[in-house]
Structures are given as structure tokens and as C-alpha cells.
Design a protein around this motif. Structure first.
Motif, PDB file in Angstrom:
ATOM      1  N   GLN A 233      57.814  53.533  19.261  1.00  0.00           N
ATOM      2  CA  GLN A 233      56.825  54.200  18.416  1.00  0.00           C
ATOM      3  C   GLN A 233      55.620  54.673  19.228  1.00  0.00           C
ATOM      4  N   ARG A 234      55.187  53.859  20.203  1.00  0.00           N
ATOM      5  CA  ARG A 234      54.037  54.242  21.006  1.00  0.00           C
ATOM      6  C   ARG A 234      54.345  55.455  21.871  1.00  0.00           C
ATOM      7  N   VAL A 235      55.546  55.494  22.455  1.00  0.00           N
ATOM      8  CA  VAL A 235      55.934  56.656  23.260  1.00  0.00           C
ATOM      9  C   VAL A 235      55.968  57.907  22.388  1.00  0.00           C
ATOM     10  N   LYS A 236      56.479  57.761  21.190  1.00  0.00           N
ATOM     11  CA  LYS A 236      56.610  58.916  20.296  1.00  0.00           C
ATOM     12  C   LYS A 236      55.275  59.583  20.010  1.00  0.00           C
ATOM     13  N   VAL A 237      54.197  58.805  19.952  1.00  0.00           N
ATOM     14  CA  VAL A 237      52.899  59.377  19.573  1.00  0.00           C
ATOM     15  C   VAL A 237      51.946  59.542  20.753  1.00  0.00           C
ATOM     16  N   SER A 238      52.402  59.215  21.966  1.00  0.00           N
ATOM     17  CA  SER A 238      51.500  59.238  23.123  1.00  0.00           C
ATOM     18  C   SER A 238      51.976  60.230  24.178  1.00  0.00           C
ATOM     19  N   GLU A 239      51.393  61.422  24.180  1.00  0.00           N
ATOM     20  CA  GLU A 239      51.778  62.441  25.151  1.00  0.00           C
ATOM     21  C   GLU A 239      51.469  61.970  26.574  1.00  0.00           C
TER      22      GLU A 239
END
Length: 364
Positions: A233-239
């Protein structure tokens, strides 16, 4: 045999409530009472196999609720600690009620096995899986990383996406001049154990530096979160981020996954065939079924693979409890394996299944 299969299906049916709440790791008497089950069996541990357990429950979740399994996805380290204690000492999981099994992607150490006591412990691998590196770089669909780049990213030595160690294997990409944010596990994690074991095998300096473990000291540039799903989830929202997680978590969120260089120098995508080639290079299986393949040698092998184990007691206080656990685990080792393969997990080799079944059948 018919009675065992009935117990298995009952157990799997009642598992639906447990896995939907696995992320929180919670459980309470009211929710258990709501199942109407005569027997409640509780377990806790790894998040790595959670999607597979959810699928098993979906397929077989319409049977009688006389036996209910509850599982808390709390990470491998806490799963081992709870198994050794027989419950969550802090009382946060299942209200402090006793547990019947644990789960870990790192198995148990010899020192931990000695702590189990007279009940004894049996470690049973249920499936294998790939640890992938999923990333968030808009416009970059195919990222290729060398071994040196992987080590540099997670040691904190590589700080930007235009570092020459990344650019060298991606000559056709317009990589952004942007800082890299590694996303890693804060909790005690078998997935962390798998990737740090790989890095230590590939780079001796890693063994002496960050080291191998379910928890390590990450560089200051890393973003630390809990659980496989937390990393995804963190990767998904963190460019600009890149994180390690079990394959299924990246697949579920549609995250792009890097092609990685293996020990033979080949660049391999995370596919079922590559994962099977990685685990298939394992040495002879020891009697305790602890098999680790930190750096598979084959040209076709995906480089970061591992097993995930259930931690069972050798002896249970009630025959019905032992029979329910044995039946469910035997189903997973046999009928559950094709489902694992369909989901991108690595099904167990036939010899491992044979050895694991013998261990389970001897449980009392």
C-alpha cells in the motif's frame, strides 16, 4: 477418513471471519461466539501466505461451522513468539486466549525449538513464494535491476533513480532525477528474513553490515511499515518508492515488479516457472523440513524465494483439536496446492509433500 474431511471443510468454512481480520491481528470472544462453532482453533503469524489462505477459504467456505479456525496475521516474528508462549502475552491478539499453531516464513531456530517444551514442535512448509521488488515510477513499466543495484538501494548507498548502477541496466529509460525511497518492514518479518538472507549470500559485506534477520537496522532513507500489505500500500501511494513484498501483494494492487539479476548473471522476471526453478535448486531436505535457498544457482531461477511454514505442536490436549488441525493441514498439502499455483505461489515439490504429510500424520 470421511470424518476428517468433514472436520477440514468445517474448519475452512469458519475461517472466513478470521482472515478478513488478519491484518489487524485481533480477535475477541464476541466474534468467536458469533460463529456458533463447538471448537475454535486459533493461530497467528506470517502475512506472506495470507492471500492464499483467503482463497482457500473462499473456495471451501460454505460448509458447516462446527469447527472454526481463527488466524491473526501479525508477522513471522510475533507468530513464533506467540507459538512459544502458547498465546499473545500482551493480550492484544484473541484477547490473550491460547493459540494452537503459529506461522513463519523463517521457520524456527534450534534455540527456539528447545523452548517449546514437552508438547514438542513440528514445522510444516505449506507453500513457497517469491519476494518481489515493486516500485512506483510513473511511465516506467519495465525496470531491470542488477544484484549490485538491489544491494545499493536497500543499503542506502544508491540514493537517486539516475544512479549509474540503475541506468546501466535500463539504457532506454528516461529515469527521473528523483530520490529513491526504499519501503521496508518495521515488524519482525519472515519476508525480511528471506531478502536479507539473499543479500548476505550475494554480498558478504551485507552479512557483516545490516546482517540477516526478521528485523534489521535499515538506512535512514528507508520508510518502515508493518506487514506485506503495508509495504504494498505504501509503494502504491509513494512516487519514487520501491519495496519488497510477497508476489501476490504486488499483483493484487497492480504494482509493476522489477526484473532481477540472479546468481548466474541472468535477468529474470517473477514468474511461476522462475520461482519453481529457484526453489527446485534447494539441497536435500533435512528431517526438520527447514530448507532455505538464499541465492539459487540456476540460469532460469528467480533469485529471491522461500518457503513458509506452519508451526504445530507435536501433541495436543484434545483428540478433536488434533484431528481438526491435522485434517486441515493435510488438505492444504494436497488439494490446496493447485490453488497455490494458480495464485502465483510456488507449489511444494512432490517429495516435500510426502515428507510433510508424514510429519503431520504423526501429530497426536
Amino acid at each position: 477418513m470421511q470424518s476428517v474431511r468433514w472436520v477440514v471443510r468445517a474448519a475452512l468454512a469458519a475461517c472466513a471471519t478470521l482472515v478478513l481480520a488478519a491484518c489487524s491481528g485481533g480477535g475477541d470472544a464476541d466474534s468467536e461466539a458469533a460463529t456458533g462453532a463447538d471448537l475454535v482453533i486459533r493461530g497467528a503469524g506470517a502475512t506472506f501466505p495470507k492471500p492464499l489462505y483467503e482463497k482457500w477459504i473462499e473456495v471451501y467456505g460454505s460448509e458447516t461451522p462446527d469447527v472454526a479456525f481463527r488466524y491473526a496475521g501479525v508477522g513471522s516474528g510475533k507468530g513464533i513468539a506467540m507459538f512459544l508462549a502458547g498465546k499473545d502475552p500482551a493480550g492484544e491478539v484473541f484477547g490473550g486466549a491460547e493459540i494452537d499453531f503459529g506461522a513463519s516464513d523463517a521457520a524456527m531456530s534450534d534455540a527456539d525449538l528447545k523452548k517449546v517444551g514437552e508438547r514438542g514442535a513440528v514445522m510444516v512448509p505449506m507453500t513457497g513464494g517469491m519476494v518481489v521488488l515493486a516500485y512506483n515510477l510513473p511511465g516506467v513499466e519495465q525496470l531491470t535491476l542488477s544484484r549490485a543495484a538491489i544491494e545499493g538501494i536497500f543499503s542506502g548507498d544508491i540514493k537517486t533513480w539516475r544512479d549509474e548502477r540503475i541506468a546501466a541496466t535500463n539504457p532506454d529509460l528516461d529515469l527521473p532525477n528523483k530520490s529513491i525511497t526504499p519501503v521496508v518492514r518495521r515488524d519482525s518479518s519472515g519476508t525480511t528474513f528471506i531478502i536479507t538472507s539473499h543479500l548476505a549470500e550475494a554480498f558478504p559485506a551485507w552479512r557483516e553490515g545490516p546482517g540477516i534477520g526478521k528485523q534489521i537496522d535499515w538506512p535512514a532513507s528507508a520508510m518502515e511499515v508493518n506487514y506485506n500489505e503495508g509495504v504494498a500500500q505504501r509503494v502504491k501511494v509513494s512516487e519514487g518508492s520501491i519495496g519488497y513484498m510477497e508476489y501476490q501483494f504486488a499483483k493484487r494492487l497492480g504494482l509493476p515488479m522489477a526484473t532481477l539479476q540472479n546468481k548466474a548473471g541472468e535477468y529474470v522476471e517473477p514468474t511461476a516457472a522462475a520461482g519453481s526453478a529457484g526453489l527446485g535448486s534447494a539441497p536435500e531436505v533435512p528431517d526438520d523440513l527447514r530448507v532455505f535457498v538464499p541465492d539459487p544457482p540456476g540460469a532460469d531461477a528467480y533469485p529471491i524465494v522461500g518457503y513458509t511454514w506452519l508451526l504445530l505442536y507435536a501433541r495436543y490436549p484434545e483428540v478433536a483439536r488434533a484431528d481438526a488441525i491435522k485434517g486441515a493441514v493435510l488438505w492444504g498439502l494436497t488439494e490446496g496446492q493447485p490453488i497455490a499455483e494458480e495464485m502465483g505461489y510456488i507449489p511444494l515439490p512432490a517429495e516435500m509433500v510426502r515428507l510433510a504429510r508424514a510429519k503431520v500424520e504423526a501429530i497426536q
